[in-house]
Design an enzyme around this catalytic site. Structure first.
Site: not given
Ligand code: G3P
Ligand code: CA
Length: 242
Positions: A8-9, A35, A37, A50, A110, A112, A234
């Site tokens: 994640h990120r 993942e 953003d 993000h 993702e 935004k 994470d």
């Molecule tokens: O894509 C899953 C997650 O990243 C969504 O929430 O706020 O971390 O972008 P956020």
């Molecule tokens: Ca995200």
């Protein structure tokens, strides 16, 4: 469907989120999916960040909606995390695509929900699709909390698999209609209130289920036992199963 761990990120527990350092660390630890953003700056360049401002994850503050790509060179996106990462830049989507082509890394991108209005939101969709044309092999899933934007993207580019993100507060009983209207392939629910019965219903309806954000290995195991197809974490550096 295979089960997946999405870093994640990037490897965001051990490197500044959404930087090339975080994506490289993810690959070092064996990640096959990250993942990230994506939003857009003033000259139409899609960048990986993000928040809708620079405040939390860089040494600058305020909106980035008026920036040009050359301005990114003056923004430090690493020092806030640790001095070791001083000088890390906010990456462009183009840099990530090049890295994916080099390494074979796959990505959930993702979109935004852009805060500058419909015009810039539509520019974001078009700019992302343009950048993805350079992909040579690796896979992408495109997700968004903004289901209108996601449907617009899916209509323009049905070859991409898309995932509809939900927070607990808007995961209502009309989820099936929402997913069908968007043309979604996956549902991406919030972990906080997710139940085994919901996962069963999503899977029986034929959707992949990727849950965010799951940082406990025990919870990840439970979710996989329930039949989810992926988790965003994470802690990919700890959870990746070799
Ligand atoms: O894509 C899953 C997650 O990243 C969504 O929430 O706020 O971390 O972008 P956020
Ligand atoms: Ca995200």
């Amino acid at each position: 469907m295979d089960t997946r761990i999405y870093a994640h990120r990037g490897a965001s527990a051990i490197a500044p989120e959404n930087t090339m350092a975080a994506f490289k660390k993810a690959v070092e630890f064996g990640a096959t999916w990250i993942e990230t953003d994506v939003d857009i700056i003033g000259d139409g360049t899609p960048i990986l960040i993000h928040d809708s401002t620079l405040d939390r994850t860089t040494n600058k503050s305020g909106s980035y909606y008026d920036l040009k790509v050359e301005d990114l060179d003056d923004i430090d996106a690493g020092s806030w995390f640790s001095p070791e990462f001083a000088g890390e830049r906010i990456p462009t989507l183009r840099e990530l695509v090049a890295f994916m082509n080099e390494t074979g890394l796959n990505a959930n991108i993702e979109l935004k929900s852009n805060e500058a209005g419909a015009k810039m939101s539509l520019e974001l969709v078009d700019a992302v699709l343009r950048e993805l044309e350079a992909l040579d092999g690796p896979q992408v899933i495109i997700s968004s909390f903004n289901h209108v934007l996601l449907k617009i993207l899916k209509d323009k580019a049905p070859q991409y698999r898309v995932g509809a993100l939900f927070v607990a507060e808007n995961l209502w009983d009309d989820w099936r209609s929402m997913l069908e209207l968007v043309g979604a392939d996956y549902i991406h629910p919030d972990d906080s209130t997710l139940t085994r019965a919901q996962v069963k219903a999503f899977r029986e309806a034929g959707y992949g289920v990727n849950v965010w954000t799951v940082n406990s290995p025990a919870r990840a195991n439970e979710l996989f036992n329930w039949g989810v197809t992926g988790i965003f974490t994470d802690n990919a550096h700890q959870m990746l199963r070799h």
